[in-house]
Scaffold this active site. Structure first.
Site, PDB file in Angstrom:
ATOM      1  N   ARG A 186       0.842  -1.199   0.000  1.00  0.00           N
ATOM      2  CA  ARG A 186       0.000   0.000   0.000  1.00  0.00           C
ATOM      3  C   ARG A 186       0.879   1.252   0.000  1.00  0.00           C
ATOM      4  O   ARG A 186       1.947   1.287   0.630  1.00  0.00           O
ATOM      5  CB  ARG A 186      -0.879  -0.017   1.247  1.00  0.00           C
ATOM      6  CG  ARG A 186      -1.889   1.134   1.377  1.00  0.00           C
ATOM      7  CD  ARG A 186      -2.963   1.068   0.352  1.00  0.00           C
ATOM      8  NE  ARG A 186      -4.141   1.889   0.723  1.00  0.00           N
ATOM      9  CZ  ARG A 186      -5.028   2.325  -0.160  1.00  0.00           C
ATOM     10  NH1 ARG A 186      -4.902   2.029  -1.447  1.00  0.00           N
ATOM     11  NH2 ARG A 186      -6.071   3.044   0.243  1.00  0.00           N
ATOM     12  N   THR A 239      -9.093   0.270  -9.321  1.00  0.00           N
ATOM     13  CA  THR A 239      -8.521  -0.993  -8.934  1.00  0.00           C
ATOM     14  C   THR A 239      -8.683  -2.109  -9.964  1.00  0.00           C
ATOM     15  O   THR A 239      -9.487  -2.035 -10.868  1.00  0.00           O
ATOM     16  CB  THR A 239      -9.091  -1.427  -7.566  1.00  0.00           C
ATOM     17  OG1 THR A 239      -9.071  -0.308  -6.676  1.00  0.00           O
ATOM     18  CG2 THR A 239      -8.321  -2.529  -6.936  1.00  0.00           C
ATOM     19  N   GLU A 270      -6.257   3.855  -7.556  1.00  0.00           N
ATOM     20  CA  GLU A 270      -7.452   4.440  -6.950  1.00  0.00           C
ATOM     21  C   GLU A 270      -8.439   4.917  -8.005  1.00  0.00           C
ATOM     22  O   GLU A 270      -9.116   4.086  -8.586  1.00  0.00           O
ATOM     23  CB  GLU A 270      -7.107   5.565  -5.966  1.00  0.00           C
ATOM     24  CG  GLU A 270      -8.026   5.604  -4.737  1.00  0.00           C
ATOM     25  CD  GLU A 270      -9.398   6.210  -4.952  1.00  0.00           C
ATOM     26  OE1 GLU A 270      -9.547   7.129  -5.764  1.00  0.00           O
ATOM     27  OE2 GLU A 270     -10.338   5.758  -4.279  1.00  0.00           O
ATOM     28  N   SER A 319      -8.001   1.032   3.036  1.00  0.00           N
ATOM     29  CA  SER A 319      -8.408   0.510   1.736  1.00  0.00           C
ATOM     30  C   SER A 319      -9.602  -0.422   1.895  1.00  0.00           C
ATOM     31  O   SER A 319      -9.866  -0.934   2.989  1.00  0.00           O
ATOM     32  CB  SER A 319      -7.242  -0.263   1.104  1.00  0.00           C
ATOM     33  OG  SER A 319      -7.648  -0.949  -0.056  1.00  0.00           O
ATOM     34  N   SER A 320     -10.321  -0.645   0.786  1.00  0.00           N
ATOM     35  CA  SER A 320     -11.388  -1.648   0.746  1.00  0.00           C
ATOM     36  C   SER A 320     -10.955  -2.903   0.012  1.00  0.00           C
ATOM     37  O   SER A 320     -11.752  -3.845  -0.103  1.00  0.00           O
ATOM     38  CB  SER A 320     -12.622  -1.065   0.053  1.00  0.00           C
ATOM     39  OG  SER A 320     -13.122   0.035   0.759  1.00  0.00           O
TER      40      SER A 320
END
Length: 596
Positions: free
Chosen positions: A113, A407, A427, A478-479
């Site tokens: 990340r 993504t 993103e 983040s998801s």
């Protein structure tokens, strides 16, 4: 090195031919299929190995690496490098990724990340004390985090790779130098994006003199990216994190014409990938392994599924092949409660402690029992409040609502049973809209991320800090939900899956898991199902996929319902009872599965 000397170094007399690296790659003579709208896909069955990715050229690169004796990690690296080229709107070396890996014995979680520069703080996205408009923040130097995907992939390769690092770049370099046909999805993304045209280099590279996007099927070469990838292949990731490439990234961030950022070469060179302890959660006969914070994916997915299990099933989950109103109501209400917890508690664990000192507290059976009891016959709407899974050292404010985007996802299972689930991102579509050429002075390059807009724009609410506020060196929440599934009795790998889609990744992954385990669907059938999403307020149903009766039934239960595009990009590979692998690719995008 001057631009003239650099061009000389790239001439055929000075560049090592790709054939000397030992990997014989053949660029496929195919045009990527249409990637806009919904296109039926058959699903793919293979006996020995399978690769699923968001673009056929990327899938093929992973396939050829596996055929050449590479393993799942090797294939993932090749796929990511090609995605940088052919799907620049979604991921690339200018962004970050989470990678779940299984080597037949253990599950590992590699964190690539992005991080906030040392000069960033909680006021990063405030102007005159007010949060910036979202797109103003996105298309700027402020939004760029230090890219992490290359450091992370290099660390994973050092531990598990089978083929030499350099050979894994051959497909992407070949396609960048020889050209690839522009896909429908890339064309459509370019046509729909106004902000990318504001970057002079990107405007010149991706649009013609009239400002029209590259046509579908037009051959696009990217010499700048080819040159940068050659350096990384030969010198390792240091070629990206130091020297001319790092200088170019920092320069472009600091010299953004409207809102420059603070990123320095020191920020870039000091980036470190992190191996984290994966979260593996029992779920009936399966054990679901996912990424821990700074990802909110696994915790929120498993909260939703845990609360779902605790609800009485009042009617069949599928009605005429799509989720029923009753199932949707319970799923959406569980989502509201899970997202309330997500907004309060989850952030970079190096900066924010877990409730009760353990992230598993959010999945404790007693806690999920309490939360599930809040789901009734009528929707709670936007009134869902976070629960109290454990004691906190700091009282956190609720994260304000903000958009999340972007993504791509990669799933791979190799012939030896090694598996990868990797979700990778810049993103927003085309990230920060800053194209970097790595100091090559050649056409093209790679796009820089806007991941810092995943932080809260407001550092505190009513005097209480937001857990996911901007801090120097911090990784934004983040998801992304890369997921590996195992059989609890045998310990055997069952599946690798994940999706793009911003915060809706969580809904896409949770509903797919439930469809695979409980509804008797294969991977492709599960990925074909229509989507339903709420982040706590309105409900969005995938446009044109649900009946008027279902929509009316949800409204009767108190949901505020609208229809819209929910463009997931799910990839899933599932090991069937006979040991074969069945792969699915999302019909909403241009991905495919390949294997043998």
């Amino acid at each position: 090195m001057s631009s003239n000397l650099f061009r000389l170094a790239l001439s055929s007399a000075f560049v090592l031919p790709l054939s000397a690296w030992g990997f014989s790659y053949e660029a496929p003579a195919v045009t990527p299929e249409v990637g806009s709208g919904f296109e039926e896909k058959p699903g793919w069955e293979n006996e020995h190995f399978a690769v699923a990715a968001a673009n056929p050229l990327a899938t093929d690169a992973g396939f050829q690496v596996l055929k050449a004796g590479g393993n799942a990690i090797d294939a993932a690296i090749a796929v990511q490098m090609v995605l940088t080229l052919v799907e620049p709107q979604s991921s690339g070396i200018g962004g970050g990724a989470f990678l779940m890996h299984y080597d037949g014995a253990q599950v590992q979680a590699y964190d690539g990340r992005e991080t906030a520069p040392a000069g960033a703080d909680g006021n990063l996205f405030l102007e005159n004390g007010e949060p910036l408009p979202f797109m103003d923040a996105v298309a700027s130097g402020l939004s760029v985090g230090v890219p992490g995907v290359l450091r992370m992939l290099e660390a994973a390769h050092a531990e598990h790779g089978a083929l030499p690092w350099a050979e894994l770049f051959v497909p992407a370099i070949t396609l960048a130098e020889e050209g690839f046909p522009v896909s429908q999805r890339l064309h459509t993304s370019l046509a729909n994006d106004e902000a990318l045209r504001q970057d002079p280099m990107a405007q010149h590279f991706y649009y013609d003199e009239e400002g029209e996007p590259l046509a579908v099927g037009e051959m696009l070469r990217n010499p700048a990216l080819a040159a940068v990838l050659r350096q990384i292949a030969e010198q390792g990731s240091d070629a990206f994190y130091t020297g001319a490439v790092a200088n170019d990234i920092a320069m472009r961030v600091q010299h953004h014409p409207v809102r420059p950022g603070s990123m320095t070469t020191e920020d870039i060179s000091s980036y470190t990938a992190v191996e984290r302890e994966p979260l593996c959660t029992p779920w009936d006969q399966w054990e679901v392994c996912g990424f821990p914070p700074p990802s909110s994916g696994h915790l929120t997915v498993m909260q939703i599924l845990g609360m779902q299990e605790r609800q009485p099933l009042r009617e069949a989950p599928l009605d005429s092949g799509v989720p029923s109103a009753s199932w949707l109501h319970q799923f959406l209400e569980a989502s509201r409660l899970a997202f309330a917890d997500r907004g309060r508690y989850i952030a970079d664990p190096d900066f924010v402690a877990a409730p009760g000192g353990d992230w598993a507290s959010m999945l404790a059976p007693d806690y999920l029992d309490q939360r599930a009891q809040l789901i009734g016959e009528q929707s709670m709407g936007s009134s869902a409040e976070p629960g109290n899974p454990g004691e906190l050292g700091t009282a956190w404010a609720q994260h304000p609502d903000q958009p999340e985007y972007g993504t791509s996802h990669i799933s791979i299972i190799d012939e030896d049973g090694n598996a990868v689930a990797m979700t990778t991102s810049i993103e927003q579509a085309f990230g920060s809209r800053i194209l970097a050429d790595g100091g090559t002075n050649l056409a093209g390059g790679f796009l820089l991320n806007n991941e810092l807009t995943d932080f809260s724009f407001e550092p505190e609410i009513d005097g209480e800090p937001v857990a996911n506020r901007v801090e120097p060196g911090k990784r934004p929440r983040s998801s992304m939900s890369p997921t590996l599934v195992f059989d609890r009795d045998s310990g055997e790998l069952v599946a690798s899956l994940g999706s793009p889609g911003g915060a809706a990744i969580i809904h896409y992954t949770a509903s797919t898991l439930e469809a695979l385990r409980d509804w008797g669907l294969n991977a492709q059938e599960a990925l074909n199902l229509p989507h339903a999403v709420t982040l706590g307020g309105d409900v969005t149903l995938e446009e044109g996929r649900f009946s008027e009766a279902t929509i009316a039934a949800l409204r009767e239960r108190g949901h505020t319902v609208k229809e819209g595009e929910l463009t997931s990009g799910l990839q899933a590979i599932v090991r069937q009872s006979d040991g074969t692998l069945f792969g699915g690719a999302d019909p909403r995008r241009e991905g495919v599965v390949m294997g043998e």
